[in-house]
Scaffold this motif. Structure first.
Motif, PDB file in Angstrom:
ATOM      1  N   GLY A 149       5.554  -6.125  -1.461  1.00 48.47           N
ATOM      2  CA  GLY A 149       4.420  -5.287  -1.111  1.00 48.47           C
ATOM      3  C   GLY A 149       4.910  -4.055  -0.371  1.00 48.47           C
ATOM      4  O   GLY A 149       6.091  -3.936  -0.053  1.00 48.47           O
ATOM      5  N   ALA A 150       4.010  -3.146  -0.104  1.00 48.45           N
ATOM      6  CA  ALA A 150       4.376  -1.935   0.643  1.00 48.45           C
ATOM      7  C   ALA A 150       3.135  -1.297   1.232  1.00 48.45           C
ATOM      8  O   ALA A 150       2.039  -1.429   0.701  1.00 48.45           O
ATOM      9  N   THR A 151       3.351  -0.597   2.331  1.00 43.29           N
ATOM     10  CA  THR A 151       2.306   0.175   2.999  1.00 43.29           C
ATOM     11  C   THR A 151       2.798   1.607   3.149  1.00 43.29           C
ATOM     12  O   THR A 151       3.970   1.830   3.469  1.00 43.29           O
ATOM     13  N   VAL A 152       1.914   2.552   2.923  1.00 45.47           N
ATOM     14  CA  VAL A 152       2.268   3.963   3.075  1.00 45.47           C
ATOM     15  C   VAL A 152       2.379   4.268   4.565  1.00 45.47           C
ATOM     16  O   VAL A 152       1.407   4.155   5.307  1.00 45.47           O
ATOM     17  N   LYS A 153       3.587   4.636   5.000  1.00 42.30           N
ATOM     18  CA  LYS A 153       3.814   4.991   6.400  1.00 42.30           C
ATOM     19  C   LYS A 153       3.492   6.451   6.668  1.00 42.30           C
ATOM     20  O   LYS A 153       3.025   6.800   7.745  1.00 42.30           O
ATOM     21  N   ALA A 154       3.780   7.305   5.678  1.00 40.95           N
ATOM     22  CA  ALA A 154       3.552   8.742   5.884  1.00 40.95           C
ATOM     23  C   ALA A 154       3.468   9.449   4.541  1.00 40.95           C
ATOM     24  O   ALA A 154       4.092   9.036   3.573  1.00 40.95           O
ATOM     25  N   VAL A 155       2.674  10.526   4.543  1.00 35.15           N
ATOM     26  CA  VAL A 155       2.634  11.459   3.421  1.00 35.15           C
ATOM     27  C   VAL A 155       2.837  12.840   4.032  1.00 35.15           C
ATOM     28  O   VAL A 155       2.004  13.312   4.797  1.00 35.15           O
ATOM     29  N   ASP A 156       3.977  13.442   3.727  1.00 33.05           N
ATOM     30  CA  ASP A 156       4.307  14.745   4.303  1.00 33.05           C
ATOM     31  C   ASP A 156       3.549  15.865   3.592  1.00 33.05           C
ATOM     32  O   ASP A 156       3.017  15.680   2.502  1.00 33.05           O
ATOM     33  N   ASP A 157       3.543  17.039   4.213  1.00 38.42           N
ATOM     34  CA  ASP A 157       2.858  18.200   3.642  1.00 38.42           C
ATOM     35  C   ASP A 157       3.374  18.558   2.249  1.00 38.42           C
ATOM     36  O   ASP A 157       2.627  19.068   1.420  1.00 38.42           O
ATOM     37  N   ASP A 158       4.667  18.289   2.004  1.00 41.73           N
ATOM     38  CA  ASP A 158       5.239  18.605   0.693  1.00 41.73           C
ATOM     39  C   ASP A 158       5.004  17.495  -0.330  1.00 41.73           C
ATOM     40  O   ASP A 158       5.474  17.577  -1.462  1.00 41.73           O
ATOM     41  N   GLY A 159       4.269  16.455   0.055  1.00 42.21           N
ATOM     42  CA  GLY A 159       3.955  15.368  -0.852  1.00 42.21           C
ATOM     43  C   GLY A 159       4.922  14.206  -0.812  1.00 42.21           C
ATOM     44  O   GLY A 159       4.736  13.205  -1.511  1.00 42.21           O
ATOM     45  N   THR A 160       5.969  14.313  -0.004  1.00 42.54           N
ATOM     46  CA  THR A 160       6.916  13.210   0.138  1.00 42.54           C
ATOM     47  C   THR A 160       6.199  12.009   0.734  1.00 42.54           C
ATOM     48  O   THR A 160       5.448  12.132   1.707  1.00 42.54           O
ATOM     49  N   VAL A 161       6.423  10.840   0.137  1.00 44.58           N
ATOM     50  CA  VAL A 161       5.767   9.608   0.578  1.00 44.58           C
ATOM     51  C   VAL A 161       6.823   8.653   1.143  1.00 44.58           C
ATOM     52  O   VAL A 161       7.859   8.425   0.517  1.00 44.58           O
ATOM     53  N   THR A 162       6.551   8.111   2.324  1.00 41.50           N
ATOM     54  CA  THR A 162       7.420   7.106   2.926  1.00 41.50           C
ATOM     55  C   THR A 162       6.686   5.782   2.926  1.00 41.50           C
ATOM     56  O   THR A 162       5.546   5.698   3.397  1.00 41.50           O
ATOM     57  N   LEU A 163       7.345   4.756   2.378  1.00 39.68           N
ATOM     58  CA  LEU A 163       6.762   3.421   2.284  1.00 39.68           C
ATOM     59  C   LEU A 163       7.517   2.439   3.166  1.00 39.68           C
ATOM     60  O   LEU A 163       8.751   2.474   3.226  1.00 39.68           O
ATOM     61  N   ALA A 164       6.775   1.555   3.821  1.00 41.60           N
ATOM     62  CA  ALA A 164       7.357   0.388   4.483  1.00 41.60           C
ATOM     63  C   ALA A 164       7.208  -0.757   3.492  1.00 41.60           C
ATOM     64  O   ALA A 164       6.090  -1.154   3.150  1.00 41.60           O
ATOM     65  N   VAL A 165       8.326  -1.257   2.995  1.00 44.88           N
ATOM     66  CA  VAL A 165       8.336  -2.268   1.945  1.00 44.88           C
ATOM     67  C   VAL A 165       8.511  -3.645   2.562  1.00 44.88           C
ATOM     68  O   VAL A 165       9.281  -3.815   3.511  1.00 44.88           O
TER      69      VAL A 165
END
Length: 139
Positions: free
Chosen positions: A103-119
Motif C-alpha cells: 500500500g502507499a499514502t501520498v506524503k507530498a505533491v510538489d508545485d512541479d507535480g512531483t509526488v512522494t509516497l510512503a510505501v
C-alpha cells in the motif's frame, strides 16, 4: 502535464496482495545470482537461526517498487525508491507461500507535480517488512 494519476496529500493508493512462493524464490535466486541457501533450503535457514526460508530483501523491495510503478502507469516516472529492511518474509513450503500486502499514502505533491509516497509492505504476520519506504515520482 504529468502522466501520474491526480492525487493530493493524504490520499491512499489502492492496496495489492502479492504472493511469494518457494518456486518464486528459486527463480529470483537464479535471475539475481543470490543463491544463498537461506532463500530456498529450510535446514540451512533454521541452522542459522531464522524461523524458516526467507524471501530475498531485494525481491521484497522490487515487488514494492513494481507496485508503485504500475500505479504510476509508467515505470520511468519513478525517480527514486528507498527503504530499509526491517523484518524478513518467511515463505512456507506449500502451494500458497506467503502474502505480501502493499500500500502507499501520498506524503507530498510538489508545485512541479512531483509526488512522494510512503510505501507500506506487510508480511503474513501483519507486521511491516520494509521501513521508511519512500518513492518519489516525477511529473
Amino acid at each position: 502535464m504529468s502522466g501520474l494519476p491526480q492525487v493530493t496529500t493524504g490520499d491512499e493508493l489502492p492496496g495489492r496482495t502479492v504472493p511469494i512462493t518457494r518456486a518464486g524464490l528459486v527463480r529470483y535466486a537464479g535471475a539475481s545470482g543470490d543463491l544463498n541457501p537461506i532463500h530456498w533450503n529450510e535446514r540451512t535457514a533454521l541452522a542459522v537461526g531464522l524461523p524458516g526460508v526467507i524471501a530475498h530483501g531485494m525481491l521484497t523491495m522490487a515487488l514494492a517498487a513494481q507496485y508503485v510503478a504500475e500505479w504510476a502507469g509508467d515505470p520511468t516516472l519513478v525517480r527514486s525508491f528507498s527503504t530499509r529492511f526491517t523484518r524478513p518474509v518467511v515463505v512456507p513450503d506449500d502451494d500458497e507461500g506467503a502474502s505480501l500486502e502493499l500500500g502507499a499514502t501520498v506524503k507530498a505533491v510538489d508545485d512541479d507535480g512531483t509526488v512522494t509516497l510512503a510505501v507500506t509492505a506487510t508480511g503474513p504476520d501483519g507486521k511491516g517488512v520494509l521501513g521508511k519506504a519512500i518513492a518519489v515520482l516525477r511529473a
